[in-house]
Design a protein around this motif. Structure first.
Motif, PDB file in Angstrom:
ATOM      1  N   LEU A   1       0.757  -1.098  -0.029  1.00 50.99           N
ATOM      2  CA  LEU A   1      -0.083   0.119  -0.070  1.00 50.99           C
ATOM      3  C   LEU A   1       0.853   1.385  -0.177  1.00 50.99           C
ATOM      4  O   LEU A   1       1.937   1.237   0.282  1.00 50.99           O
ATOM      5  CB  LEU A   1      -0.927   0.173   1.187  1.00 50.99           C
ATOM      6  N   ASP A   2       0.121   2.470  -0.421  1.00 52.86           N
ATOM      7  CA  ASP A   2       0.925   3.426  -0.157  1.00 52.86           C
ATOM      8  C   ASP A   2       0.984   4.039   1.247  1.00 52.86           C
ATOM      9  O   ASP A   2       2.098   4.752   1.571  1.00 52.86           O
ATOM     10  CB  ASP A   2       0.010   4.488  -0.806  1.00 52.86           C
ATOM     11  N   PHE A   3       0.140   3.862   1.940  1.00 57.26           N
ATOM     12  CA  PHE A   3       0.036   3.966   3.363  1.00 57.26           C
ATOM     13  C   PHE A   3      -0.847   3.495   4.199  1.00 57.26           C
ATOM     14  O   PHE A   3      -1.713   2.811   3.851  1.00 57.26           O
ATOM     15  CB  PHE A   3       0.091   5.493   3.914  1.00 57.26           C
ATOM     16  N   VAL A   4      -0.996   3.492   5.578  1.00 59.82           N
ATOM     17  CA  VAL A   4      -1.855   2.640   6.567  1.00 59.82           C
ATOM     18  C   VAL A   4      -2.158   3.708   7.471  1.00 59.82           C
ATOM     19  O   VAL A   4      -1.396   4.265   8.096  1.00 59.82           O
ATOM     20  CB  VAL A   4      -1.113   1.236   7.105  1.00 59.82           C
ATOM     21  N   VAL A   5      -3.421   3.617   8.056  1.00 56.54           N
ATOM     22  CA  VAL A   5      -3.748   4.104   9.271  1.00 56.54           C
ATOM     23  C   VAL A   5      -3.915   3.114  10.342  1.00 56.54           C
ATOM     24  O   VAL A   5      -4.604   2.033  10.307  1.00 56.54           O
ATOM     25  CB  VAL A   5      -5.394   4.902   9.104  1.00 56.54           C
ATOM     26  N   ILE A   6      -2.984   3.393  11.578  1.00 58.07           N
ATOM     27  CA  ILE A   6      -3.090   2.342  12.429  1.00 58.07           C
ATOM     28  C   ILE A   6      -3.868   2.757  13.491  1.00 58.07           C
ATOM     29  O   ILE A   6      -3.803   3.893  14.199  1.00 58.07           O
ATOM     30  CB  ILE A   6      -1.811   2.194  13.002  1.00 58.07           C
ATOM     31  N   MET A   7      -5.123   2.060  13.722  1.00 62.72           N
ATOM     32  CA  MET A   7      -6.191   2.745  14.671  1.00 62.72           C
ATOM     33  C   MET A   7      -5.863   2.565  16.336  1.00 62.72           C
ATOM     34  O   MET A   7      -6.267   1.870  17.145  1.00 62.72           O
ATOM     35  CB  MET A   7      -7.275   1.853  14.668  1.00 62.72           C
ATOM     36  N   THR A   8      -4.668   3.424  16.563  1.00 64.58           N
ATOM     37  CA  THR A   8      -4.221   3.346  18.023  1.00 64.58           C
ATOM     38  C   THR A   8      -5.256   3.998  19.050  1.00 64.58           C
ATOM     39  O   THR A   8      -4.862   5.084  19.454  1.00 64.58           O
ATOM     40  CB  THR A   8      -2.640   3.894  18.023  1.00 64.58           C
ATOM     41  N   TYR A   9      -6.339   3.679  19.168  1.00 65.26           N
ATOM     42  CA  TYR A   9      -7.165   4.069  20.061  1.00 65.26           C
ATOM     43  C   TYR A   9      -8.322   2.938  20.608  1.00 65.26           C
ATOM     44  O   TYR A   9      -8.136   1.762  19.985  1.00 65.26           O
ATOM     45  CB  TYR A   9      -8.079   5.383  19.464  1.00 65.26           C
ATOM     46  N   GLU A  10      -9.267   3.307  21.368  1.00 59.49           N
ATOM     47  CA  GLU A  10     -10.304   2.185  21.756  1.00 59.49           C
ATOM     48  C   GLU A  10      -9.614   1.206  22.710  1.00 59.49           C
ATOM     49  O   GLU A  10     -10.168   0.151  22.837  1.00 59.49           O
ATOM     50  CB  GLU A  10     -10.924   1.684  20.492  1.00 59.49           C
ATOM     51  N   TRP A  11      -8.407   1.516  23.651  1.00 55.49           N
ATOM     52  CA  TRP A  11      -8.371   0.772  24.799  1.00 55.49           C
ATOM     53  C   TRP A  11      -9.426   0.762  25.453  1.00 55.49           C
ATOM     54  O   TRP A  11     -10.045   0.136  26.285  1.00 55.49           O
ATOM     55  CB  TRP A  11      -6.831   1.149  25.367  1.00 55.49           C
ATOM     56  N   GLY A  12      -9.907   2.264  25.831  1.00 57.01           N
ATOM     57  CA  GLY A  12     -10.878   2.498  26.792  1.00 57.01           C
ATOM     58  C   GLY A  12     -12.084   2.574  25.897  1.00 57.01           C
ATOM     59  O   GLY A  12     -12.521   3.580  25.344  1.00 57.01           O
ATOM     60  N   TRP A  13     -12.706   1.278  25.271  1.00 52.24           N
ATOM     61  CA  TRP A  13     -13.898   1.220  24.385  1.00 52.24           C
ATOM     62  C   TRP A  13     -15.056   1.367  25.225  1.00 52.24           C
ATOM     63  O   TRP A  13     -15.363   1.058  26.431  1.00 52.24           O
ATOM     64  CB  TRP A  13     -13.678  -0.020  23.587  1.00 52.24           C
ATOM     65  N   ALA A  14     -16.488   1.644  24.299  1.00 53.47           N
ATOM     66  CA  ALA A  14     -17.443   1.967  25.078  1.00 53.47           C
ATOM     67  C   ALA A  14     -18.070   0.617  25.810  1.00 53.47           C
ATOM     68  O   ALA A  14     -18.670   0.977  27.024  1.00 53.47           O
ATOM     69  CB  ALA A  14     -18.577   2.240  23.837  1.00 53.47           C
TER      70      ALA A  14
END
Length: 471
Positions: free
Chosen positions: A317-330
């Protein structure tokens, strides 16, 4: 940009005086609703006088430039304002030069070293004819130290007029805009999205829009519909034809694939789909990227992680988004949304598999309010950072800060006697994230999600970076 953490009994007037700042500038930068009521532990972003300026009602770019003795062109360029008529109340502008009063013993060489500025540029700006002749008390204008260039993506779910206005107001902060979402269907077609307004705003703000493609169905990600597509090369070709048609018709510049909860046995099928997408889209001038779950190792278990092959995505790929969030998920226990120690654990692994210049690090623009003691099966309420501070203010509690997670939090008891725990983001926590982007040498960051009021984020971002734009 400086940060100040409020202590009990402090007034905004005293804080402004301490930093030799203007009280109204602090109010605007932080969108303080009631200047007479501050919360102990609340972090404030303090614009630096002479270096930064927050736009006030009635301001024009021309008037601001006149006030500071700089050209409109220089002011617009350093702030990446493509249309000088489009400035908004609360925008923080960095000034291309700041004043310095010559002290006894100063030399031009020493001043340039002190501020990291080119001596030749100082001479040019100040039209100095004899560099060896400085006078004590003389005012010199010093060029601001260049900020590193980064890329910023922002996901948006609000396609209404309100969403369009938000993109216009914040657009100079984004490289990419990712309207969420186009979803796949079993026959290779995709759902529609009423994205004309936000795409028009993106074009005005010189933002490259990305078509977000997901296996989202109903109110959740669907593993089966992903499997149907990923196991059929014929369906994939149909899908890519439909994507190309939509991207061309609507002016998208790239594809961002966000397939989540993909069956582990479809891992290589997913990789092959991405190869097929790149083969079809890249020759047409489109980028292809993905959103990846935050893994800490190649063999991390779980339906969210196993089909996401970091090494393959980094290669294809050209780039990636790493979803570094949601440890504290709903649906989980109270915790920081993006604890910086966990974010760094993910990045420590990611950079071994994916080139750093291909990684956009996920950044949350929201917080959460949990009822405690937490009960399995209950869900937290999502709150904006601004709303979180107002909650602490309303219930008269202090805001605390976790140094390990680099995240603010507090507890309060509501009118029914129910105890709550709130974790959110503030100026300090996003600064820690921007420091992490720099420390790891990443391509940039990616916000989830616009629509959550977080006024401090934008001046902190602009204080740290110039934003790459693609014409």
């Amino acid at each position: 940009m400086q940060f100040h953490v409020v202590v009990s009994g402090e007034t905004l007037w005293a804080i402004a005086r301490r930093y030799r700042s203007n009280m109204n500038q602090i109010i605007l930068a932080n969108q303080i609703k009631n200047p007479d009521v501050l919360v102990a532990g609340q972090a404030l972003a303090i614009p630096e006088p002479g270096r930064e300026y927050v736009v006030q009602a009635g301001d024009t770019l021309w008037a601001i430039a006149q006030r500071y003795g700089i050209s409109v062109q220089d002011l617009a360029q350093v702030n990446q304002i493509s249309n000088p008529a489009l400035i908004f109340v609360g925008d923080m502008l960095v000034l291309p030069y700041f004043p310095y009063t010559v002290q006894s013993g100063d030399t031009l060489w020493a001043i340039s070293r002190r501020f990291g500025a080119s001596m030749q540029r100082i001479i040019q700006i100040n039209t100095i004819t004899n560099p060896s002749m400085l006078s004590v008390g003389q005012i010199l204008y010093i060029p601001r130290e260049p900020r590193p260039v980064t890329e910023i993506n922002a996901y948006i779910t609000n396609m209404s007029e309100e969403g369009r206005r938000e993109v216009l107001a914040l657009g100079r902060n984004f490289t990419y805009l990712s309207p969420f979402t186009y979803s796949i269907r079993e026959d290779g077609t995709i759902t529609d999205l009423n994205d004309a307004g936000v795409l028009e705003a993106a074009d005005t703000a010189n933002i490259a829009p990305l078509l977000v493609l997901t296996n989202f169905r109903g109110r959740s990600f669907d593993s089966d519909i992903a499997a149907t597509l990923l196991r059929s090369p014929e369906l994939q070709e149909t899908l890519l034809t439909n994507i190309l048609s939509t991207m061309e018709a609507k002016g998208y510049t790239g594809l961002n694939v966000d397939f989540e909860y993909v069956y582990p046995e479809d891992r290589e099928n997913y990789n092959n789909f991405l190869r097929r997408a790149v083969a079809r889209l890249r020759p047409e001038g489109y980028t292809v990227s993905t959103a990846l779950a935050p893994k800490e190792s190649a063999d991390q278990q779980g339906l969210l992680y196993e089909a996401h092959d970091y090494a393959a995505h980094g290669e294809i790929l050209d780039f990636v988004v790493i979803m570094t969030y949601e440890w504290g998920w709903a649906g989980g226990e109270p915790w920081a949304i993006a604890p910086i120690n966990k974010v760094r654990d993910v990045l420590d692994y990611a950079v071994t598999e994916i080139p750093r210049e291909k990684i956009l690090m996920g950044i949350p623009l929201y917080g959460r309010d949990w009822k405690i003691p937490w009960v399995q099966g209950t869900f937290a309420r999502t709150v904006s950072p601004k709303e979180a501070v107002q909650l602490a203010q309303r219930y008269g509690v202090d805001i605390q800060y976790d140094e390990t997670y680099q995240s603010p939090f507090f507890r309060y008891v509501d009118g029914t006697g129910q105890e709550h725990e709130v974790w959110f983001e503030d100026a300090r926590s996003v600064q820690a994230k921007y420091d992490t982007i720099k420390a790891y040498g990443l391509r940039g960051g990616s916000y989830w999600v616009l629509g959550s009021t977080f006024p401090q984020n934008w001046p902190v971002l602009r204080d740290n970076f110039m934003i790459r734009k693609y014409s």
